[in-house]
Design a protein around this motif. Sequence first.
Motif, PDB file in Angstrom:
ATOM      1  N   PRO A  52       0.803  -1.216   0.000  1.00  0.00           N
ATOM      2  CA  PRO A  52       0.000   0.000   0.000  1.00  0.00           C
ATOM      3  C   PRO A  52       0.842   1.275   0.000  1.00  0.00           C
ATOM      4  CG  PRO A  52      -0.109  -1.062   2.140  1.00  0.00           C
ATOM      5  CD  PRO A  52       0.679  -1.969   1.253  1.00  0.00           C
ATOM      6  N   ASN A  91      -7.553   3.503  -3.708  1.00  0.00           N
ATOM      7  CA  ASN A  91      -8.152   2.488  -2.843  1.00  0.00           C
ATOM      8  C   ASN A  91      -7.255   2.200  -1.639  1.00  0.00           C
ATOM      9  OD1 ASN A  91     -10.435   2.215  -4.401  1.00  0.00           O
ATOM     10  ND2 ASN A  91      -9.707   0.416  -5.486  1.00  0.00           N
ATOM     11  N   PHE A  92      -5.937   2.134  -1.855  1.00  0.00           N
ATOM     12  CA  PHE A  92      -5.007   1.956  -0.730  1.00  0.00           C
ATOM     13  C   PHE A  92      -5.206   3.063   0.299  1.00  0.00           C
ATOM     14  CE2 PHE A  92      -1.597  -0.206  -3.558  1.00  0.00           C
ATOM     15  CZ  PHE A  92      -1.933  -1.472  -3.122  1.00  0.00           C
ATOM     16  N   MET A 112      -8.416   2.447   2.247  1.00  0.00           N
ATOM     17  CA  MET A 112      -8.389   1.253   3.089  1.00  0.00           C
ATOM     18  C   MET A 112      -7.427   1.360   4.266  1.00  0.00           C
ATOM     19  SD  MET A 112     -10.868  -0.264   1.849  1.00  0.00           S
ATOM     20  CE  MET A 112     -10.844  -1.653   2.969  1.00  0.00           C
ATOM     21  N   LYS A 113      -6.401   2.182   4.152  1.00  0.00           N
ATOM     22  CA  LYS A 113      -5.453   2.350   5.261  1.00  0.00           C
ATOM     23  C   LYS A 113      -5.775   3.578   6.114  1.00  0.00           C
ATOM     24  CE  LYS A 113      -2.871  -1.212   4.510  1.00  0.00           C
ATOM     25  NZ  LYS A 113      -2.654  -2.254   5.493  1.00  0.00           N
ATOM     26  N   GLN A 116     -14.733   0.507   9.138  1.00  0.00           N
ATOM     27  CA  GLN A 116     -14.884  -0.339   7.958  1.00  0.00           C
ATOM     28  C   GLN A 116     -16.101   0.081   7.149  1.00  0.00           C
ATOM     29  OE1 GLN A 116     -12.427  -2.462   7.094  1.00  0.00           O
ATOM     30  NE2 GLN A 116     -13.519  -2.542   5.167  1.00  0.00           N
ATOM     31  N   LYS A 155     -15.157   3.189   5.249  1.00  0.00           N
ATOM     32  CA  LYS A 155     -14.251   2.824   4.154  1.00  0.00           C
ATOM     33  C   LYS A 155     -15.033   2.247   2.978  1.00  0.00           C
ATOM     34  CE  LYS A 155     -10.292   1.856   7.106  1.00  0.00           C
ATOM     35  NZ  LYS A 155      -9.340   0.846   7.572  1.00  0.00           N
ATOM     36  N   SER A 156     -15.970   1.365   3.259  1.00  0.00           N
ATOM     37  CA  SER A 156     -16.780   0.765   2.204  1.00  0.00           C
ATOM     38  C   SER A 156     -17.560   1.841   1.455  1.00  0.00           C
ATOM     39  CB  SER A 156     -17.751  -0.266   2.787  1.00  0.00           C
ATOM     40  OG  SER A 156     -17.031  -1.333   3.350  1.00  0.00           O
ATOM     41  N   ILE A 211     -15.113   3.882  -0.727  1.00  0.00           N
ATOM     42  CA  ILE A 211     -14.723   3.125  -1.919  1.00  0.00           C
ATOM     43  C   ILE A 211     -15.865   3.132  -2.935  1.00  0.00           C
ATOM     44  CG2 ILE A 211     -14.227   0.794  -2.802  1.00  0.00           C
ATOM     45  CD1 ILE A 211     -11.776   2.030  -1.534  1.00  0.00           C
TER      46      ILE A 211
END
Length: 112
Positions: A41, A79-80, A83-84, A89, A92-93, A96
């Motif tokens: 990442p 995306n990295f 996600m980081k 979560q 993040k979803s 994205i």
Amino acid sequence: IKTIQGFPFIFEVCPQGMLYRKAISSLNELPIFDFLKYGIPFVLSVNNNTFCRSNIDKTIKELKDKCNFTYLDIRECFNFAVMKSFASQQEKSELIRKLSSRFDRFYQSLFD
């Protein structure tokens, strides 16, 4: 065995800053190409917009023009970053999903 992908960190890569500081002599020497190959990442950034006379769009276009950086490569990079992040979560979803639905509008023109 824990791999680097499983650690909660992300590499920040500033192409223009690395060139200016002579850490690399050309953009082709950037580690991001190996990072992409191995799923490590990273996030692209511009460490001083005024000094470098650059921004993230210019950096992406330069990587595309000089190093064959692809549309899918930049999507992976974004995306990295999501996600980081420190977001939940669920957040993040959602990020994205929003990124995917709006990405073409913002970045496809850099790859035409």
